[in-house]
Design an enzyme around this catalytic site. Structure first.
Site, mmCIF file in Angstrom:
data_model
loop_
_atom_site.group_PDB
_atom_site.id
_atom_site.type_symbol
_atom_site.label_atom_id
_atom_site.label_comp_id
_atom_site.label_asym_id
_atom_site.label_seq_id
_atom_site.Cartn_x
_atom_site.Cartn_y
_atom_site.Cartn_z
ATOM 1 N N TYR A 146 0.753 -1.226 -0.043
ATOM 2 C CA TYR A 146 0.090 -0.008 -0.003
ATOM 3 C C TYR A 146 0.954 1.345 0.158
ATOM 4 C CZ TYR A 146 -3.691 3.335 1.480
ATOM 5 O OH TYR A 146 -4.473 4.398 1.464
HETATM 6 N N1 LIG Z 1 -9.643 5.546 4.636
HETATM 7 C C1 LIG Z 1 -8.612 5.749 5.056
HETATM 8 O O1 LIG Z 1 -8.367 6.074 6.341
HETATM 9 C C2 LIG Z 1 -7.560 6.409 4.019
HETATM 10 C C3 LIG Z 1 -6.612 6.997 4.358
HETATM 11 C C4 LIG Z 1 -5.559 7.469 3.615
HETATM 12 C C5 LIG Z 1 -5.999 7.465 2.052
HETATM 13 N N2 LIG Z 1 -6.987 7.024 1.731
HETATM 14 C C6 LIG Z 1 -7.417 6.500 0.464
HETATM 15 O O2 LIG Z 1 -8.723 6.953 -0.289
HETATM 16 C C7 LIG Z 1 -9.020 6.494 -1.009
HETATM 17 C C8 LIG Z 1 -10.589 6.016 -1.021
HETATM 18 O O3 LIG Z 1 -10.593 5.101 0.107
HETATM 19 P P1 LIG Z 1 -11.718 4.948 1.149
HETATM 20 O O4 LIG Z 1 -11.074 4.967 2.543
HETATM 21 O O5 LIG Z 1 -12.742 5.916 0.808
HETATM 22 O O6 LIG Z 1 -11.982 3.359 0.628
HETATM 23 P P2 LIG Z 1 -13.275 2.518 0.284
HETATM 24 O O7 LIG Z 1 -14.644 3.247 0.992
HETATM 25 O O8 LIG Z 1 -13.168 1.250 0.213
HETATM 26 O O9 LIG Z 1 -13.570 3.165 -1.353
HETATM 27 C C9 LIG Z 1 -12.713 2.884 -2.285
HETATM 28 C C10 LIG Z 1 -13.445 3.204 -3.585
HETATM 29 O O10 LIG Z 1 -12.432 2.872 -4.601
HETATM 30 C C11 LIG Z 1 -13.052 2.044 -5.650
HETATM 31 N N3 LIG Z 1 -12.462 1.228 -6.171
HETATM 32 C C12 LIG Z 1 -11.683 0.115 -5.998
HETATM 33 N N4 LIG Z 1 -11.178 -0.373 -7.089
HETATM 34 C C13 LIG Z 1 -11.618 0.285 -8.126
HETATM 35 C C14 LIG Z 1 -11.341 0.161 -9.664
HETATM 36 N N5 LIG Z 1 -10.416 -0.909 -10.026
HETATM 37 N N6 LIG Z 1 -12.004 1.067 -10.332
HETATM 38 C C15 LIG Z 1 -12.493 1.949 -9.935
HETATM 39 N N7 LIG Z 1 -12.764 2.177 -8.529
HETATM 40 C C16 LIG Z 1 -12.531 1.302 -7.900
HETATM 41 C C17 LIG Z 1 -14.174 1.593 -4.903
HETATM 42 O O11 LIG Z 1 -15.328 0.683 -5.670
HETATM 43 P P3 LIG Z 1 -16.118 -0.404 -5.362
HETATM 44 O O12 LIG Z 1 -17.004 -0.156 -4.104
HETATM 45 O O13 LIG Z 1 -16.785 -0.997 -6.365
HETATM 46 O O14 LIG Z 1 -15.051 -1.492 -4.837
HETATM 47 C C18 LIG Z 1 -14.618 2.579 -3.791
HETATM 48 O O15 LIG Z 1 -15.452 3.237 -4.564
HETATM 49 C C19 LIG Z 1 -8.038 5.453 -1.562
HETATM 50 O O16 LIG Z 1 -7.492 5.716 -2.586
HETATM 51 C C20 LIG Z 1 -7.416 5.164 -0.076
HETATM 52 O O17 LIG Z 1 -6.314 4.735 -0.385
HETATM 53 C C21 LIG Z 1 -7.843 6.190 2.547
#
Ligand SMILES: NC(=O)c1ccc[n+]([C@@H]2O[C@H](COP(=O)([O-])OP(=O)(O)OC[C@H]3O[C@@H](n4cnc5c(N)ncnc54)[C@H](OP(=O)(O)O)[C@@H]3O)[C@@H](O)[C@H]2O)c1
Length: 278
Positions: A146
């Protein structure tokens, strides 16, 4: 018409950011992979669902074709590269397929979407907002895949920013700490998931550390801050006259930790990390 395309808008940060932008003057193209998630966006004012899987060339091309005429008419086109997954485990034990999957979504997917929409962003002095992570600034053991993907996002963002500034475009990196989203239920928080990829031998070698990591991840999930804080920053990245190049999102303690990680010597950081796994 100001258009903001947001990838990964089915849940979490993408969903919150897309909703925020739709309520603050943007026409949002909400990127989702599934028809069921698209249906939910049909009911949101100023938003249109856009089927897009960033790992699939055909899907990105079809998405572009679908919205091309709107993009051609827009006064501003912006892209929020948010879609992401998290793969964890020891460098030695995570299969190459899993490493590739991590990079397919977080790195090559981000590049694919950027390449597709950049002509419209360039033509309208638009902005690219890349959702990175504090894991793109400092690396924890067993979060190598990651973290490596997010370090790549940081470098790509620096390159792109320096390439497209000449067209009046901006590139902003958002670096959240733990945020309260469904990502924590998708594997990282499951002990079995951390071990599932490992041979029996490696489970013995790394089992203790992975159990410790699992506890730390559970604590991060409990302490995670509301997703609205990231939506605030994405909105600022698109609306501020002079947005910063980077925004860390999280508690004060996290900001201090990241500042320390930047300047502290590696050996000191190694010793502190080792203490956590003792
Ligand atoms: N939550 C945290 O603590 C955190 C911290 C730092 C950074 N981030 C970053 O924030 C971003 C969003 O994460 P989140 O926490 O909101 O997680 P999340 O709720 O799991 O959302 C991830 C999103 O990415 C989509 N996705 C996954 N694979 C994909 C693909 N091949 N093509 C298009 N969409 C895809 C998922 O769609 P599906 O529903 O269809 O799978 C979902 O809409 C990520 O880049 C993550 O690394 C999160």
């Amino acid at each position: 018409m100001k258009i903001a395309i947001v990838t990964g808008a089915s849940s979490g940060i993408g969903q919150a950011a897309a909703r925020r932008l739709a309520s603050s003057g943007f026409q949002v193209l909400a990127g989702v992979r599934k028809a069921a998630d698209a249906a939910a966006w049909e009911r949101v004012p100023s938003a249109t669902p856009l089927l897009i899987d960033v790992t699939l060339e055909d899907s990105v091309n079809a998405a572009l074709k679908k919205c091309r005429s709107r993009l051609e008419k827009a006064t501003e086109v912006h892209l929020v590269n948010n879609a992401g997954i998290a793969v964890a485990g020891p460098v030695e034990g995570v299969s190459l397929d899993k490493w590739k999957e991590q990079f397919e979504v977080n790195v090559f997917g981000l590049i694919r979407a950027t390449q597709a929409f950049l002509p419209f962003i360039r033509a309208t002095k638009g902005r690219v907002v890349n959702i990175s992570s504090v894991s793109g600034l400092a690396t924890s053991p067993y979060l190598g895949p990651y973290s490596a993907s997010k370090f790549a996002v940081e470098a790509i963002s620096d390159a792109l920013r320096r390439e497209i500034a000449q067209f009046g475009c901006r590139v902003v990196v958002v670096e959240p700490g733990p945020i309260d989203t469904p990502i924590w239920n998708k594997g990282l928080s499951k002990k079995d998931f951390l071990l599932s990829d490992l041979s029996d031998e490696l489970q013995k070698v790394y089992g203790h550390d992975l159990a410790t990591l699992h506890k730390a991840v559970e604590k991060s999930a409990r302490d995670a801050v509301p997703v609205g804080l990231v939506a605030d920053v994405v909105e600022k990245a698109l609306l501020a006259r002079r947005p910063r190049t980077r925004y860390i999102v999280g508690t004060r303690a996290l900001h201090a930790q990241m500042a320390a990680a930047r300047f502290a010597p590696d050996r000191l950081l190694d010793a502190l990390v080792a203490m956590e796994f003792r």
